[in-house]
Design a protein around this motif. Structure first.
Motif, PDB file in Angstrom:
ATOM      1  N   GLY A  19       2.413  -3.463 -15.448  1.00  0.00           N
ATOM      2  CA  GLY A  19       3.839  -3.659 -15.210  1.00  0.00           C
ATOM      3  C   GLY A  19       4.397  -2.619 -14.258  1.00  0.00           C
TER       4      GLY A  19
ATOM      5  N   TRP B  98      14.062  -0.083 -20.601  1.00  0.00           N
ATOM      6  CA  TRP B  98      12.829   0.479 -21.164  1.00  0.00           C
ATOM      7  C   TRP B  98      13.070   1.041 -22.562  1.00  0.00           C
TER       8      TRP B  98
ATOM      9  N   PHE C 116      12.594  -1.989 -24.774  1.00  0.00           N
ATOM     10  CA  PHE C 116      11.183  -2.285 -25.021  1.00  0.00           C
ATOM     11  C   PHE C 116      10.545  -1.250 -25.945  1.00  0.00           C
TER      12      PHE C 116
ATOM     13  N   SER D  32       5.278  -5.859 -25.090  1.00  0.00           N
ATOM     14  CA  SER D  32       6.280  -4.793 -25.120  1.00  0.00           C
ATOM     15  C   SER D  32       5.902  -3.653 -24.181  1.00  0.00           C
TER      16      SER D  32
ATOM     17  N   GLY E 172       6.463  -4.859 -20.554  1.00  0.00           N
ATOM     18  CA  GLY E 172       7.893  -4.818 -20.244  1.00  0.00           C
ATOM     19  C   GLY E 172       8.392  -3.400 -20.018  1.00  0.00           C
TER      20      GLY E 172
ATOM     21  N   VAL F 298       7.359  -2.452 -16.539  1.00  0.00           N
ATOM     22  CA  VAL F 298       8.205  -3.132 -15.560  1.00  0.00           C
ATOM     23  C   VAL F 298       9.527  -2.381 -15.388  1.00  0.00           C
TER      24      VAL F 298
END
Length: 240
Positions: A20, A48, A51, A67, A70, A73
């Motif tokens: 990610g 974040w 997540f 999770s 993400g 990301v």
């Protein structure tokens, strides 16, 4: 142990975050150019943190992988937007020093959190620690949006002399890109300095990830050291 994950599955978790983080570096930078760093940075920080909160609630490997992906990301936007803030807010002669202070602060965060987590694990569950840590990014995101501005001239606390100092060191307007202009991908791809820095960061990331993922487990497995002690020992290479 609680979720019955083995070492191979833990490897997938680490890779999910890294994937990610890899895929969304450039989109994260684009977001900062398109919507401004004042909006992008706190939005990603709160994302974040969200997540991180999800991680505290998962019960399966698949959910944990999602999770962690993400989280990667959302955090991917951090570095490109920090670079943009450095360019927009600091005179040319001060940018390297400013960037060094930011990078040093990131290392201080790693050292502090590794030691704090090792201490907290002696009395609290990993789920509780994740919940507490999720609050940090949310509080920071709100405070950052309230105080920060994308450009110095937008901030009420920046005086005229400071603006002139920053603007006076910027390249001529004809040599800068507006957010709406196309990114010169071919020019970037041909730049030797870009490739040299990319190779250096490849090894930097490999070394850093070794110490924040495998090294504590290695100390436990190879030397029979307790989790809390392994966490405290991992502080030292990060401190270096």
């Amino acid at each position: 142990e609680e979720l019955s994950f083995n070492n191979e599955q833990f490897g997938y978790l680490y890779s999910a975050f890294s994937l990610g983080y890899l895929l969304f570096q450039i989109p994260g930078g684009w977001l900062g150019q398109r919507f401004g760093t004042r909006r992008t940075m706190p939005l990603m920080g709160i994302a974040w943190s969200g997540f991180t909160l999800v991680t505290a609630a998962v019960t399966t490997l698949a959910a944990m992988v999602v999770s962690r992906f993400g989280f990667g990301v959302a955090q991917a936007a951090l570095n490109p937007n920090q670079a943009k803030i450095g360019k927009d807010w600091f005179p040319l002669q001060s940018r390297a020093t400013a960037r060094a202070v930011i990078t040093t602060s990131m290392s201080i965060g790693s050292v502090t959190t590794m030691g704090l987590t090792a201490w907290l694990m002696q009395g609290y569950s990993w789920r509780t620690i994740f919940r507490w840590y999720s609050l940090v990014g949310i509080v920071w995101g709100v405070a950052f949006y309230w105080f920060f501005r994308t450009r110095p001239e937008q901030h009420p606390l920046v005086n005229r002399a400071e603006r002139e100092l920053i603007e006076g060191s910027q390249p001529p307007a004809s040599s800068t890109m507006s957010p709406a202009e196309a990114t010169p991908w071919l020019k970037i791809a041909k730049n030797a300095s870009v490739w040299a820095l990319a190779c250096q960061l490849l090894f930097k990331a490999a070394g850093y990830n070794l110490f924040v993922t495998f090294f504590p487990a290695f100390l436990e497995l190879a030397y029979g050291i307790k989790k809390s002690e392994a966490g405290m020992l991992t502080v030292w290479p990060l401190l270096g």
